[in-house]
Design a protein around this motif. Sequence first.
Motif, short mmCIF file in Angstrom:
data_model
loop_
_atom_site.label_atom_id
_atom_site.label_comp_id
_atom_site.label_asym_id
_atom_site.label_seq_id
_atom_site.Cartn_x
_atom_site.Cartn_y
_atom_site.Cartn_z
N LEU A 93 0.81 -1.22 0.00
CA LEU A 93 0.00 0.00 0.00
C LEU A 93 0.84 1.27 0.00
N LYS A 94 2.04 1.21 0.61
CA LYS A 94 2.85 2.43 0.70
C LYS A 94 3.37 2.88 -0.65
N TYR A 95 3.25 2.02 -1.67
CA TYR A 95 3.74 2.41 -3.00
C TYR A 95 2.67 3.12 -3.83
N GLN A 96 1.45 3.18 -3.31
CA GLN A 96 0.41 3.92 -4.04
C GLN A 96 0.83 5.37 -4.28
N SER A 97 1.15 6.06 -3.19
CA SER A 97 1.54 7.47 -3.32
C SER A 97 2.90 7.61 -3.97
N ALA A 98 3.83 6.73 -3.60
CA ALA A 98 5.19 6.82 -4.14
C ALA A 98 5.18 6.69 -5.66
N TYR A 99 4.29 5.85 -6.19
CA TYR A 99 4.22 5.64 -7.63
C TYR A 99 3.18 6.53 -8.31
N GLY A 100 2.51 7.40 -7.52
CA GLY A 100 1.49 8.27 -8.09
C GLY A 100 0.25 7.51 -8.51
N LEU A 101 -0.16 6.52 -7.70
CA LEU A 101 -1.29 5.65 -8.05
C LEU A 101 -2.37 5.70 -6.98
N ASP A 102 -2.63 6.87 -6.43
CA ASP A 102 -3.57 6.99 -5.32
C ASP A 102 -4.99 6.54 -5.67
N GLN A 103 -5.38 6.63 -6.94
CA GLN A 103 -6.75 6.26 -7.34
C GLN A 103 -6.85 4.84 -7.87
N ILE A 104 -5.79 4.08 -7.75
CA ILE A 104 -5.77 2.74 -8.35
C ILE A 104 -6.67 1.77 -7.59
N GLU A 105 -7.14 0.74 -8.28
CA GLU A 105 -8.02 -0.26 -7.67
C GLU A 105 -7.25 -1.46 -7.13
N THR A 106 -6.11 -1.77 -7.76
CA THR A 106 -5.32 -2.94 -7.37
C THR A 106 -3.83 -2.59 -7.40
N ILE A 107 -3.14 -2.88 -6.30
CA ILE A 107 -1.69 -2.76 -6.28
C ILE A 107 -1.12 -3.88 -5.41
N GLU A 108 -0.27 -4.70 -6.02
CA GLU A 108 0.31 -5.84 -5.33
C GLU A 108 1.78 -5.97 -5.70
N ARG A 109 2.60 -6.28 -4.70
CA ARG A 109 4.00 -6.61 -4.94
C ARG A 109 4.27 -7.96 -4.29
N GLY A 110 5.07 -8.78 -4.97
CA GLY A 110 5.31 -10.12 -4.44
C GLY A 110 6.69 -10.64 -4.78
N THR A 111 7.05 -11.74 -4.14
CA THR A 111 8.35 -12.40 -4.34
C THR A 111 8.16 -13.66 -5.16
N LEU A 112 9.01 -13.85 -6.16
CA LEU A 112 8.92 -15.00 -7.06
C LEU A 112 9.75 -16.18 -6.58
N ARG A 113 9.16 -17.37 -6.70
CA ARG A 113 9.87 -18.62 -6.48
C ARG A 113 9.40 -19.61 -7.55
N ARG A 114 10.19 -20.65 -7.77
CA ARG A 114 9.76 -21.70 -8.68
C ARG A 114 8.55 -22.42 -8.07
N VAL A 115 7.72 -22.99 -8.94
CA VAL A 115 6.51 -23.67 -8.50
C VAL A 115 6.87 -24.82 -7.56
N GLY A 116 6.18 -24.89 -6.43
CA GLY A 116 6.41 -25.93 -5.44
C GLY A 116 7.20 -25.47 -4.23
N PHE A 117 7.93 -24.37 -4.38
CA PHE A 117 8.75 -23.87 -3.26
C PHE A 117 7.88 -23.47 -2.06
N THR A 118 6.83 -22.68 -2.30
CA THR A 118 6.08 -22.12 -1.19
C THR A 118 5.31 -23.18 -0.41
N LYS A 119 4.83 -24.21 -1.09
CA LYS A 119 4.13 -25.27 -0.36
C LYS A 119 5.08 -25.98 0.60
N ALA A 120 6.29 -26.24 0.16
CA ALA A 120 7.27 -26.89 1.02
C ALA A 120 7.73 -25.95 2.14
N TRP A 121 7.93 -24.68 1.81
CA TRP A 121 8.34 -23.72 2.84
C TRP A 121 7.25 -23.57 3.89
N ASP A 122 6.00 -23.65 3.47
CA ASP A 122 4.89 -23.56 4.41
C ASP A 122 4.93 -24.70 5.44
#
Length: 322
Positions: free
Chosen positions: A104-133
Amino acid sequence: LDPGLDHLSACAFINAIKQENGEITAFRSFAGALVAPESEDNLWNYKFTWNPQNVVKAGQSGMAQFLKNGKTQYIPYWQLFKRTQAVEIEGLGSFEAYPNRDSLKYQSAYGLDQIETIERGTLRRVGFTKAWDLLVQIGLTDDDLVLKDLSQSTYQDFTTSFIKINKDKDATQNLVEYLNISPEDESFQKILWLGLLEDEKIGLEKVTPAQVLLHRLHQKWALQPEDKDMVVMQHQIEYIKDKKKYRKVVDLVVKGENAQRTAIAKTVGLTLAMATELLMQGKIHLRGVFIPTAPSLYVPILAELSKYEINFKEKTEELGMN
């Protein structure tokens, strides 16, 4: 991608759309410091290419939060690696992304205050997150509890001390039942591959579970001298222009040469060096602490980075009428 290649590129593409009178409705950005396909030689398809401690502690500093379809979403740590989404990178195939801390803190930083969706995430190969969980469920990523002397304890002693034990069953059976998972499940096989049920002594004193896990991962996920790492990033920008909906996808893929001349060192080090050079030349007039969202930073730095084969591939598709 500190100190800001993600911000430099995001703002460059966002502002380019705005300058063409596009109204941005959604912005998603995903990035990962990974290993190149030719170095994916373990079950996790992952090795340490940057700060290992941050990998183990990912998501523990408060809830992840982002905006989706106009509504704020919150994800607690214990749910974080269950709430992933699929990401396709051209030429590299499928990845999965788990949410970063506070988008959410990137809304203003990126000039996107009126945006409906803003998401940032970390990439891993498929299967990593299930095992890490599974590691999260067991409790092995906890960094608050200080354990007793583990110098004579084995990894099996350590892991099984977190689960309910049936003395008539072996460690593997007990862990399988505790996690309610098949022993043949790929995620469980990843746990076994880490050696967390082996009789090898840990040899540590006064450490947290996360520190024990990190010690083990250092042994298992270390880059070998000729391994190649890989930086992957994707921006997804949806916008409306002339009453039509569009989706722009921007991909960045940078591979390292070996364990010393890495992609992560290149993307971080060159970016910082170029900003320093601009400052020394008197071309930066900002004063204070900034994330690099200003054109005076992103225009010259992105142009200079392209000379080092750090380039972004763009693809835009029309989604229909608004």
